[in-house]
Enzyme design. Structure first.
Site, mmCIF file in Angstrom:
data_model
loop_
_atom_site.group_PDB
_atom_site.id
_atom_site.type_symbol
_atom_site.label_atom_id
_atom_site.label_comp_id
_atom_site.label_asym_id
_atom_site.label_seq_id
_atom_site.Cartn_x
_atom_site.Cartn_y
_atom_site.Cartn_z
ATOM 1 N N MET A 38 0.851 -1.210 0.000
ATOM 2 C CA MET A 38 0.000 0.000 0.000
ATOM 3 C C MET A 38 0.877 1.247 0.000
ATOM 4 S SD MET A 38 -2.819 -1.121 2.808
ATOM 5 C CE MET A 38 -3.571 -2.748 2.804
ATOM 6 N N ASP A 177 -10.541 -11.624 -1.180
ATOM 7 C CA ASP A 177 -9.681 -10.955 -0.201
ATOM 8 C C ASP A 177 -10.481 -9.943 0.618
ATOM 9 O OD1 ASP A 177 -7.625 -9.731 1.181
ATOM 10 O OD2 ASP A 177 -6.607 -8.934 -0.590
ATOM 11 N N GLY A 179 -12.126 -9.959 4.944
ATOM 12 C CA GLY A 179 -13.187 -10.463 5.823
ATOM 13 C C GLY A 179 -13.459 -11.943 5.690
ATOM 14 N N GLY A 199 -6.354 -12.543 6.692
ATOM 15 C CA GLY A 199 -5.342 -11.886 7.533
ATOM 16 C C GLY A 199 -5.687 -12.025 8.993
HETATM 17 O O1 LIG Z 1 -5.693 -6.319 0.683
HETATM 18 C C1 LIG Z 1 -6.154 -6.325 1.794
HETATM 19 C C2 LIG Z 1 -6.741 -5.098 2.408
HETATM 20 O O2 LIG Z 1 -6.642 -4.059 1.505
HETATM 21 C C3 LIG Z 1 -6.207 -7.614 2.501
HETATM 22 O O3 LIG Z 1 -5.298 -8.551 2.003
HETATM 23 C C4 LIG Z 1 -6.308 -7.627 3.998
HETATM 24 O O4 LIG Z 1 -5.073 -7.730 4.612
HETATM 25 C C5 LIG Z 1 -7.172 -8.776 4.442
HETATM 26 O O5 LIG Z 1 -7.298 -8.758 5.817
HETATM 27 P P1 LIG Z 1 -8.528 -9.462 6.568
HETATM 28 O O6 LIG Z 1 -9.798 -8.791 6.065
HETATM 29 O O7 LIG Z 1 -8.486 -10.909 6.187
HETATM 30 O O8 LIG Z 1 -8.246 -9.198 7.986
HETATM 31 FE FE LIG Z 2 -4.715 -8.077 -0.146
#
Ligand SMILES: O=C(CO)[C@@H](O)[C@H](O)COP(=O)(O)O
Ligand SMILES: [Fe+2]
Length: 223
Positions: A38, A177, A179, A199
């Site tokens: 980012m 990608d 949630g 994540g």
């Molecule tokens: O690209 C992105 C956010 O922009 C993702 O890759 C997040 O890192 C996913 O994180 P979670 O929603 O799984 O916590």
């Molecule tokens: Fe991502």
């Protein structure tokens, strides 16, 4: 490689112990590593760049590194990530002036290439580049942060993307990608996804193996 791919996003890892975190999540059964880049321009957050990717390779990581570029302009970063050891490089079509050229640069560098679609970005960008795309990534949150809630409308979009990919006859993975957790992964797979970025659902838990095993059990109920 598994039919279903689990790709932990290191955005939610402990950056002070990144090498160890990546080793642990791979040992816990992750297939590939999702690497969020980012730039505080295309998205309102600032993360990590090619030097960190290179450092992970030097540390001994041999798994595929799935680089999700949330940067604008895109092209300047592609060569650096190829050189740093990326395996897959995806970018957002709105962030590239010349989508076909950016995809070709990635392919010429020996990496797999992909396009990323924000929740409100239509899939039509795909139509004329299907032959150059190895991965379609649907964002199920607006990009920029981990820990957001899955946007339910993504399920219909996944079904649309799955139909498009199947009709194309190309070997293209469909990644999701944002949630994603053990609670919704089966429903997301049923909508057509085969590659799952998670994540906070993984790194937010003590026992990575336990979450990944649960995800696999959920996925086993789908196919
Ligand atoms: O690209 C992105 C956010 O922009 C993702 O890759 C997040 O890192 C996913 O994180 P979670 O929603 O799984 O916590
Ligand atoms: Fe991502």
């Amino acid at each position: 490689m598994n039919d279903f791919i689990i790709a932990p996003s290191i955005l939610s890892a402990d950056f002070a112990r990144l090498g160890e975190e990546v080793d642990n999540v791979l040992k816990a059964g992750a297939d590939i590593i999702h690497f969020d880049v980012m730039d505080n321009h295309y998205v309102p957050n600032l993360t990590i760049g090619p030097m960190v990717c290179k450092a992970l390779r030097k540390h001994g990581v041999t798994a595929e590194i799935d680089v999700h570029l949330m940067v604008k302009p895109v092209d300047r970063m592609i060569g650096d990530f190829i050189e740093a050891g990326a395996s897959i490089i995806t970018f957002h079509p709105e962030a590239s002036e010349h989508i076909d050229r950016s995809l070709q640069m990635i392919k010429d560098g020996g990496c797999k290439a992909g396009l990323v679609f924000n929740p409100a970005t239509p899939l039509h960008y795909l139509k004329h580049v299907l032959d150059k795309v190895d991965m379609v990534l649907l964002m199920s949150v607006n990009p920029g942060f981990g820990g957001q809630s899955f946007i339910p409308g993504t399920l219909d979009k996944l079904r649309e993307a799955r139909a498009l990919i199947d009709a194309s006859g190309y070997d293209i993975r469909l990644e999701v990608d944002g949630g994603v957790s053990e609670k919704n992964i089966a429903e997301i797979a049923r909508a057509g996804a085969d590659t799952f970025v998670a994540g906070s659902a993984i790194f937010g838990k003590e026992d990575y193996k336990d979450v990944i095993d649960t995800m696999r059990k959920e996925l086993a109920s789908v196919r």
